[in-house]
Design an enzyme around this catalytic site. Sequence first.
Site, PDB file in Angstrom:
ATOM      1  N   HIS A   1      -8.073   2.396 -11.914  1.00 33.64           N
ATOM      2  CA  HIS A   1      -8.553   3.553 -11.086  1.00 33.64           C
ATOM      3  C   HIS A   1     -10.012   3.420 -11.051  1.00 33.64           C
ATOM      4  O   HIS A   1     -10.504   4.006 -10.007  1.00 33.64           O
ATOM      5  CB  HIS A   1      -8.129   4.912 -11.463  1.00 33.64           C
ATOM      6  CG  HIS A   1      -6.518   5.066 -11.404  1.00 33.64           C
ATOM      7  ND1 HIS A   1      -5.814   4.513 -12.637  1.00 33.64           N
ATOM      8  CD2 HIS A   1      -5.610   5.377 -10.634  1.00 33.64           C
ATOM      9  CE1 HIS A   1      -4.594   4.849 -12.554  1.00 33.64           C
ATOM     10  NE2 HIS A   1      -4.364   5.273 -11.162  1.00 33.64           N
TER      11      HIS A   1
ATOM     12  N   GLU B   1       4.962  -6.604  -5.946  1.00 34.46           N
ATOM     13  CA  GLU B   1       5.322  -5.506  -4.801  1.00 34.46           C
ATOM     14  C   GLU B   1       4.964  -5.232  -3.505  1.00 34.46           C
ATOM     15  O   GLU B   1       4.756  -4.139  -3.120  1.00 34.46           O
ATOM     16  CB  GLU B   1       5.190  -4.102  -5.691  1.00 34.46           C
ATOM     17  CG  GLU B   1       5.732  -3.968  -6.936  1.00 34.46           C
ATOM     18  CD  GLU B   1       5.612  -2.679  -7.737  1.00 34.46           C
ATOM     19  OE1 GLU B   1       5.338  -1.721  -7.270  1.00 34.46           O
ATOM     20  OE2 GLU B   1       5.697  -2.857  -9.104  1.00 34.46           O
TER      21      GLU B   1
ATOM     22  N   ARG C   1      -4.940  13.701   7.411  1.00 36.43           N
ATOM     23  CA  ARG C   1      -5.817  13.139   6.345  1.00 36.43           C
ATOM     24  C   ARG C   1      -7.079  12.758   6.727  1.00 36.43           C
ATOM     25  O   ARG C   1      -7.904  12.035   6.120  1.00 36.43           O
ATOM     26  CB  ARG C   1      -4.966  11.889   5.748  1.00 36.43           C
ATOM     27  CG  ARG C   1      -3.717  12.311   5.084  1.00 36.43           C
ATOM     28  CD  ARG C   1      -3.031  11.191   4.539  1.00 36.43           C
ATOM     29  NE  ARG C   1      -2.732  10.268   5.446  1.00 36.43           N
ATOM     30  CZ  ARG C   1      -2.340   8.842   5.291  1.00 36.43           C
ATOM     31  NH1 ARG C   1      -2.629   8.277   4.101  1.00 36.43           N
ATOM     32  NH2 ARG C   1      -2.073   8.109   6.356  1.00 36.43           N
ATOM     33  N   GLU C   2      -7.790  13.723   7.682  1.00 34.71           N
ATOM     34  CA  GLU C   2      -9.260  13.073   8.112  1.00 34.71           C
ATOM     35  C   GLU C   2     -10.047  13.309   6.740  1.00 34.71           C
ATOM     36  O   GLU C   2     -11.069  12.639   6.663  1.00 34.71           O
ATOM     37  CB  GLU C   2      -9.574  14.598   9.042  1.00 34.71           C
ATOM     38  CG  GLU C   2      -8.909  14.286  10.272  1.00 34.71           C
ATOM     39  CD  GLU C   2      -7.663  15.200  10.284  1.00 34.71           C
ATOM     40  OE1 GLU C   2      -7.053  15.775   9.110  1.00 34.71           O
ATOM     41  OE2 GLU C   2      -6.992  15.587  11.232  1.00 34.71           O
TER      42      GLU C   2
HETATM   43  N1  GLN Z   1       5.057  -0.367 -10.816  1.00 38.46           N
HETATM   44  C1  GLN Z   1       4.180   0.222 -10.426  1.00 38.46           C
HETATM   45  C2  GLN Z   1       2.670  -0.268  -9.830  1.00 38.46           C
HETATM   46  O1  GLN Z   1       2.441  -1.282 -10.465  1.00 38.46           O
HETATM   47  C3  GLN Z   1       3.842   1.357 -11.314  1.00 38.46           C
HETATM   48  C4  GLN Z   1       2.893   2.374 -10.414  1.00 38.46           C
HETATM   49  C5  GLN Z   1       2.766   3.731 -11.559  1.00 38.46           C
HETATM   50  O2  GLN Z   1       2.837   3.670 -12.545  1.00 38.46           O
HETATM   51  N2  GLN Z   1       2.292   4.909 -10.873  1.00 38.46           N
HETATM   52  O3  GLN Z   1       2.326  -0.029  -8.925  1.00 38.46           O
END
Ligand code: GLN
Length: 763
Positions: A697, A487, A16-17
Amino acid sequence: MVKLHNLGYPYIGENREWKKTIESYWKRKISAEQLMDSLALIKHDNWEKQRLAGLNFIPVGDFHLYDHILSAALTFGAIPKRIRNLHSDRLSIDTYFLMAKGKANDGRSTTACEMTKWFDTNYHYIVPELDCTDEFELNPQCLLDEIKEAQAKAFDVKPVIIGPISFLWLAKHKNASFDKLSLLPSLQKCYQKLLMAVSELGVTCIQLDEPALSLDLELDWQKAFISCYSQLSKQCSILIATYFGDISSNLHLIEGLPLGLHLDLSNNSSLLAKADDILAKNQVLSAGIVDGRGIWRCDLNKALAVLEPVYRSRKDKLWLAPSCSLIHCPINLESESSIDPELKSWLAFADQKLLELTILKKALINPGSVKQELEDNRQLMEHQRASNWRQDKRVMEKVKLMESSKSNRKSTFEKRKAIQQEVLNLPLYPTTTIGSFPQTKEIRNARMRLKKNKLSQEQYEALMKKEISSTLAKQEEIGLDLLVHGEPERNDMVEYFADKLQGFAFTDNGWVVSYGSRCVKPPIIYGDIGRKKPITLDWMKYATSQTEKAVKGILTGPVTMLKWSFSRSDIPQSTIAFQLALALQEEVLDLEKAGIRVIQIDEPALREALPLQKSMQHSYLDWATRAFRMCSASVKDETQIHTHMCYCDFNEILPAIASMDADVISIEASRSNFEILDGLSDSGYPNDIGPGIYDIHSPNIPSVEQIIRLLRKALVLIPKEKLWVNPDCGLKTRDWDETLHSLQNMVEAARQLREMDTVEARS
Ligand code: GLN
Ligand code: ZN
C-alpha cells in the site's frame, strides 16, 4: 420536538469527486490551496443536502483528507517520532499524508502508520501510534475552523470526533504491555480544552463517538470511561455515539452521567427500551433506527412501534438518526439506472435514509401527515416477504446435502506436503505473489471500451490474454517460483465473481470508501447464489499454456464474497456463505480437473467479519471456517490450497485459521513489523506461512537488505521449511516500475538467504 441528526455523511462525493481531487494533489496536478478549495465545495454541498433533508443538526468534523482517526491523532498531537523528526510543521498536509502513506508531496518518505479494519467493517483506519506521546497536545484549529465555516453559512452544527476512550483503545503503543490508560489524564485535558473551545463558538452539543462500548470492555476501561466523562460532561453537552454492536453490557456506564446516548438499533431494537429505562428522562436518547450500513429500506411501521413508547415518555429528548455514520453506505439511489426496478424499490442509500428519518419524525409528531407513506411502506414490506424470486430450491437442496457431509482434507498436512513437493518441486523459501499485478490504464481502458461496446468480447479477451502472457513472462524473468496470471480481467476481486454468479445485483455508482482515497462498489446479494458456468477456468487454462512453471489459480473466498457485498437479511449469513462455498467448490474442482496444481482462496475479510462480542464469535468462526473447508477440502492431496488474509489482527482467531487447513497462508505482516508472527509461532500454527515482506500500500521499494532482515526475523519464529516469501497483498494498485523493482529485490533476498544456508551447511 423530536430532533433529526446524522452521525456522519459520506464525504467521497456523488461521483467520487473527493477521491479524484485528492489523487490529483498526490500527483502534483493541483496545489494544496486548490485541493482545499475543491474539497470545501463537496463539504458545503453535503451540509446543504442534509439541511434540505430536514436534519436539525448537521455533523461537522466528519469530512477528512484520508481518515477520521488520523485526523484525530493530529488533533491530539499523537504524531510518531519518526515523522516529528522529519517535519517541523507538524500540522501541514504533508505531515498528514506522510503518516497516512509514508510519502508526502514534498518528497520526504518514511514508514507509513499502520492501518487496520474499523471494527467489523471493511473501512480501514490509521492506527494512532503512541511512541512518544507522554503528553498529548491539542491542535484544535481544523475542527474549530470547520465549525466556524459551517456557522457562517447558518448551519446548526454538531461537531463530531472520536471520544477519548475509543481513541486510546484504538491507538497502539510500541510496547504491547504498556498501560495505555496511563495516558488518559493527559488526553482528557486536551478534550476538556477542546470542549471549552467548541462551547465558546456557541455549539450546543458535541458528538463523541465511543464505539469501544460495543466491545467486551474490561473493568479498568469501564472505570476510566466513568471517571473521564464525569469530568468532560461539565464542559459541554455531549452525545455519546455508540454503534456496530449491542451495548447492553455497558449501558450501566452511562447511568447517572449527564450524557446523551446514541444507540445502534440495526440488530437489536429492544436496546432502546432498555436504555429508556436506565437513562434519566432529561437525557437525550438517540435512536439509530435506520440501518446506516445496509442498503435495504427501513420497515417504517416496525420502526415506529419501537419508537412510539419512548417518544411518549421522552418527547424532545428522543432523537432519530441512522444507526452509524453513513460513510459505509452509497450516497444516492436516484442516479441508479441499470438495477432491476423491483429490486430498486427495496433499496435506500444515504440520501434515502435521511428521508426515511424525516417520515419517522413526522409519524411520531403527527401520524396523519404521512399516512400514505406508511401505507406504501407496509405494502412494500409485505410484497418483499411474499416475493419468491429470491429463492432457488435446487441450490438450497445442494447446500443441505453439503452441510451434512464431511468437509475435511483426505490426508494430514504432513502427508499432503510431501506429495505436493514432489509435484511442484519448489525451492526453499519459495517466492510468489498474492495474485494481482498492476491494473494499468490500458487494462482499465479496455474494460471501459468493452462496457461501451467499443470493443468486442473477442477483442477484449485477446487484450487480456496478451496481458497475461506478458505478466507471466515478467515473473519468469524475475525468477519467481510460483506464478500467477495477474488478474487483469478482474475489476474487483468480489465484483468479478459476483457478476458471474446468480443471486447478485450491481449498482452503477454505489461507491463506499474503503481506505484512504480507495473506494469499493459492493455488489448486492438479493437471492440464492449459484454458479452458472465456470468462472476462471478458461483464463487459467490459457495461463498454464504459456509457461512451464506452476501457475496459482486465485479465487475469492465465501466469507469475503459475503462480507464485501451488501447482503440480504432474510436468511442466516451462514446459509449465504454455504451457498457461496458450493459455487466455489464447483470452480475449485473444475480447476483441479484442468491440471491447476495450486489454488488460492482469498479470505481477507474473515477476521473483519468477526462479531465484536465474544459470546457471538464462536458460532461465527465455526461456520466461516467451515465454508472455507467446504469449498477447498474436496481436492486431491497433491493439489495445494493457499489462502490469503490481510489488514487485521489475527492473533485471537489463530486456532480458527489453523482449522481452515490451507496448505499455505499468506498474511499481511509488514506494516505491524511482523508482530503477527509471535502469535503464529506461539499457537504452533501447523502449516506453511508467507508473511508479507513488504507493504504494497506504500509506494516505497523495499531493499534486499530490508527484506533479508525481515525474513531473518521471521525465521526465528517459523521453521525454514515452512516459510514462503511474498508481498503482503495484491499488486494491482502499484505501477510496473515499482512492482518489478520490489519483486526483483524480493527474489534476490530469497536467493541470498538460500545461498547463506548452503554456505552455513557446508561449514
Ligand atoms: N488476490 C487478490 C489480489 O492479489 C487479493 C486482494 C486482497 O487481499 N484484498 O489483488
Ligand atoms: Zn490482501
